[in-house]
Design a protein around this motif. Sequence first.
Motif, PDB file in Angstrom:
ATOM      1  N   VAL A  93       0.842  -1.188   0.000  1.00  0.00           N
ATOM      2  CA  VAL A  93       0.000   0.000   0.000  1.00  0.00           C
ATOM      3  C   VAL A  93       0.878   1.239   0.000  1.00  0.00           C
ATOM      4  CG1 VAL A  93      -1.692   1.291   1.367  1.00  0.00           C
ATOM      5  CG2 VAL A  93      -1.746  -1.207   1.390  1.00  0.00           C
ATOM      6  N   LEU A  94       0.547   2.195  -0.846  1.00  0.00           N
ATOM      7  CA  LEU A  94       1.170   3.525  -0.766  1.00  0.00           C
ATOM      8  C   LEU A  94       0.080   4.487  -0.306  1.00  0.00           C
ATOM      9  CD1 LEU A  94       3.699   5.389  -1.735  1.00  0.00           C
ATOM     10  CD2 LEU A  94       2.173   5.946  -3.626  1.00  0.00           C
ATOM     11  N   PHE A  95       0.316   5.163   0.815  1.00  0.00           N
ATOM     12  CA  PHE A  95      -0.702   6.085   1.311  1.00  0.00           C
ATOM     13  C   PHE A  95      -0.548   7.453   0.669  1.00  0.00           C
ATOM     14  CE2 PHE A  95      -0.676   3.219   5.121  1.00  0.00           C
ATOM     15  CZ  PHE A  95      -1.959   2.744   4.925  1.00  0.00           C
ATOM     16  N   VAL A  96      -1.685   8.072   0.363  1.00  0.00           N
ATOM     17  CA  VAL A  96      -1.725   9.439  -0.170  1.00  0.00           C
ATOM     18  C   VAL A  96      -2.887  10.159   0.515  1.00  0.00           C
ATOM     19  CG1 VAL A  96      -0.622   8.954  -2.405  1.00  0.00           C
ATOM     20  CG2 VAL A  96      -3.082   8.581  -2.139  1.00  0.00           C
ATOM     21  N   SER A  97      -3.225  11.353   0.019  1.00  0.00           N
ATOM     22  CA  SER A  97      -4.262  12.122   0.715  1.00  0.00           C
ATOM     23  C   SER A  97      -5.553  12.288  -0.080  1.00  0.00           C
ATOM     24  CB  SER A  97      -3.713  13.503   1.089  1.00  0.00           C
ATOM     25  OG  SER A  97      -2.605  13.353   1.943  1.00  0.00           O
ATOM     26  N   GLY A  98      -5.690  11.598  -1.199  1.00  0.00           N
ATOM     27  CA  GLY A  98      -6.931  11.712  -1.960  1.00  0.00           C
ATOM     28  C   GLY A  98      -6.838  10.948  -3.262  1.00  0.00           C
ATOM     29  N   GLY A  99      -7.912  11.014  -4.046  1.00  0.00           N
ATOM     30  CA  GLY A  99      -8.008  10.209  -5.255  1.00  0.00           C
ATOM     31  C   GLY A  99      -7.029  10.614  -6.346  1.00  0.00           C
ATOM     32  N   SER A 100      -6.936  11.923  -6.615  1.00  0.00           N
ATOM     33  CA  SER A 100      -6.032  12.366  -7.688  1.00  0.00           C
ATOM     34  C   SER A 100      -4.593  11.963  -7.371  1.00  0.00           C
ATOM     35  CB  SER A 100      -6.100  13.886  -7.854  1.00  0.00           C
ATOM     36  OG  SER A 100      -7.413  14.299  -8.104  1.00  0.00           O
ATOM     37  N   GLU A 101      -4.211  12.086  -6.113  1.00  0.00           N
ATOM     38  CA  GLU A 101      -2.844  11.696  -5.720  1.00  0.00           C
ATOM     39  C   GLU A 101      -2.627  10.199  -5.932  1.00  0.00           C
ATOM     40  OE1 GLU A 101      -1.580  12.811  -1.802  1.00  0.00           O
ATOM     41  OE2 GLU A 101      -1.828  14.950  -2.187  1.00  0.00           O
TER      42      GLU A 101
END
Length: 443
Positions: A93-101
């Motif tokens: 899993v790579l965590f990001v802060s939203g869908g576009s990211e």
Amino acid sequence: MTHILHRQIDHRYPSAVRGSGIVLRDADGKEYIDASGGAAVSCLGHSHPAVLAAMRAQLDALEYAHTSFFTTPVAEALADDLVAHAPEGIEHVLFVSGGSEAIEAALKLARQCFVERGEPQRRFIIARRQSYHGITLGALAIGGREAHRQKFAPLLIETHHVSPVYEYRERPAEESASDYAERLARELENKISALGSDKVMAFIAETVVGATLGAVPAVPNYFQRVREICDRHGILLILDEVMCGMGRTGTLYACEQEGVRPDMVAIAKGMGGGYAPIGALLISGEIFGSIAEGSGAFAHSHTYMGHPLACAAALAVQQIIRRDDLLANVRRQGAHLARRLGERFGNHPFVGNVRGRGLLQGVELVVDRGSKEPFDPRLKLHARIKREAMTRGLMVYPMGGTADGIRGDHVLLAPPFIADTATVDTIVERLGEAVDAATAPVT
Ligand SMILES: Cc1ncc(COP(=O)(O)O)c(C=O)c1O
């Protein structure tokens, strides 16, 4: 006078001050049923006490630690939880802060993966028209929503598009669903041949198309054919489940219902349920292996990835969905919503089609049911419906451009997974009134 650059500069937005369950209240005390979960985000409704408690506990322990220095127990626990319930083959899993990211990361990871595998000539991405993958430049480039892309076209990376699966408009009555799937598969195969099969790196699609088409699932066998084609040409299959994933369609991942194994899956929205900005890119073991055995680092990071508060919120949301068996309720209430929409709009002169999966349902508006002619886009029927719904204390998510990226209107419904039968009935009743009021001047 506001200092915010709002989405529509000339629109006066009510100010939301409280939320509880499926209802939001504005500063004037007016209540709105959140029948769209905002934009298919609020899967548990608002102010869920167990999510708030988990977030408070995390704040008391640790609010932030930069990922170049530390991992955190809560991020590790969330990653374990996601992988334990992910589609087969997903291991990281790579965590990001939203869908576009999440989508930007998917495109770059696909590219880096092929560079590390010694196939640097692979650079083409194939996506589908009338899809939405986000608003940042990479995501916008692969998205197929013409009205969004036009202004920014000179800035966008080269992307190639094929047809969406859009049975209502694009499968003639004399063509069977399986022939239609086959026709679309051939189109993809032809596109790959035209570009050079050793130059294509990824095919990306929303498993169920959300905001741009209005809750449109694929036909049976389509994704299996896509998977076969991708495998044959060594192309990665990236599924965008930012809207349709995390339980929205009645299974945790929409692709479970298609029987396909993606190489990467982008998730966001329902992952954190709106309690904190969070998204993730789920990655197959093979892709992870290519990076791990190559340079050893994905050249991509953000300051707020794996934010402990956001991870605590998402972990609590996912645990509560399982604890309360909410996916069973999504299936039950989704079937009820589809039935009630069918009853209310099945013979409506301006509704051409009702479709969807689980608690992601769409209603497409047409000026003529026989010819499926869309309304004149200058009428902005979708905006009128939104206005009429808000007047009646109902939040729905209407959008234009359904038919071809410019013409067409639909309304998207995505109520929280906690919705009950009585609330669903009220949603359909208010939506019916809003559609009647919005289309009345046209008749
Ligand atoms: C399918 C899909 N992908 C990506 C995005 C972009 O997500 P975000 O708005 O969180 O950047 C959205 C947002 O609506 C979406 O529906």
